[in-house]
Design a protein around this motif. Sequence first.
Motif, short mmCIF file in Angstrom:
data_model
loop_
_atom_site.label_atom_id
_atom_site.label_comp_id
_atom_site.label_asym_id
_atom_site.label_seq_id
_atom_site.Cartn_x
_atom_site.Cartn_y
_atom_site.Cartn_z
N ARG A 123 0.50 5.20 -9.78
CA ARG A 123 -0.21 4.05 -10.33
C ARG A 123 0.28 3.71 -11.74
O ARG A 123 0.35 2.55 -12.12
N THR A 124 0.68 4.71 -12.52
CA THR A 124 1.19 4.43 -13.87
C THR A 124 2.52 3.68 -13.82
O THR A 124 2.88 2.98 -14.75
N VAL B 29 0.86 -1.18 0.00
CA VAL B 29 0.00 0.00 0.00
C VAL B 29 0.90 1.23 0.00
O VAL B 29 1.90 1.28 0.71
N ILE B 30 0.51 2.23 -0.80
CA ILE B 30 1.17 3.54 -0.76
C ILE B 30 0.15 4.52 -0.21
O ILE B 30 -0.98 4.60 -0.69
N SER C 55 -0.59 12.36 -6.25
CA SER C 55 0.62 11.53 -6.24
C SER C 55 0.28 10.07 -6.52
O SER C 55 0.98 9.39 -7.26
N LEU C 56 -0.81 9.59 -5.92
CA LEU C 56 -1.21 8.20 -6.13
C LEU C 56 -1.51 7.93 -7.60
O LEU C 56 -1.14 6.88 -8.14
N GLU C 57 -2.16 8.88 -8.25
CA GLU C 57 -2.47 8.71 -9.68
C GLU C 57 -1.18 8.64 -10.51
O GLU C 57 -1.07 7.83 -11.42
N THR D 285 -4.57 -0.29 -7.38
CA THR D 285 -5.88 0.33 -7.43
C THR D 285 -5.94 1.44 -6.39
O THR D 285 -5.55 1.23 -5.25
N ILE D 286 -6.46 2.59 -6.78
CA ILE D 286 -6.63 3.68 -5.83
C ILE D 286 -7.91 3.42 -5.03
O ILE D 286 -8.97 3.16 -5.61
#
Length: 168
Positions: free
Chosen positions: A146-147, A134-135, A141-143, A152-153
């Motif tokens: 994710r790349t 988990v981050i 930042s999460l978006e 999954t957010i």
Amino acid sequence: MPQQQPRSHPGRTSSPARLVRGAAVAGSLVLLPLAAGCGGDGGDAAREPKGSKTPEISAVQAQVVAPAKVEVIARLTGCEAKIRIEADELRQGVCHTKRADYLITTFPEERFQQTWLDTAGMYQGDFLVGSRWVISAELDSLERFRTKTGGTIVHMSGMGPSPAPSSS
């Protein structure tokens, strides 16, 4: 003196531990040719750029070693994590960059991750959730992460222990 033949147990199912060991051996055999092919002969194509401490890691490569280590995820997100928790149930590193401060948490088993997420569900926040990692960071930042890492957010509403995946 006659030798006794080992007894077989027809119809007996394998234990989960035996199945896991078998899967690990099979997985190792599948990855062995890939690892052998990566040895290189010291030619220019096999060299890393000067000044590079670690080779580049892609999200696909990170999934091969899943569950990824804190350090692997940190490299994918552009930081060198400082480990702040080293426990049987989890490892957690903190990252400070110019763009964001965030936590990376990894778990040796999915049940530990689920317990952590259930507890985090009591608080409001967004998390990037992967295979036993988990981050914890701000949504923008999460978006971006994710790349590079996959996952999954998940948005925690602060209402209870059940995380709901976001529609993004």
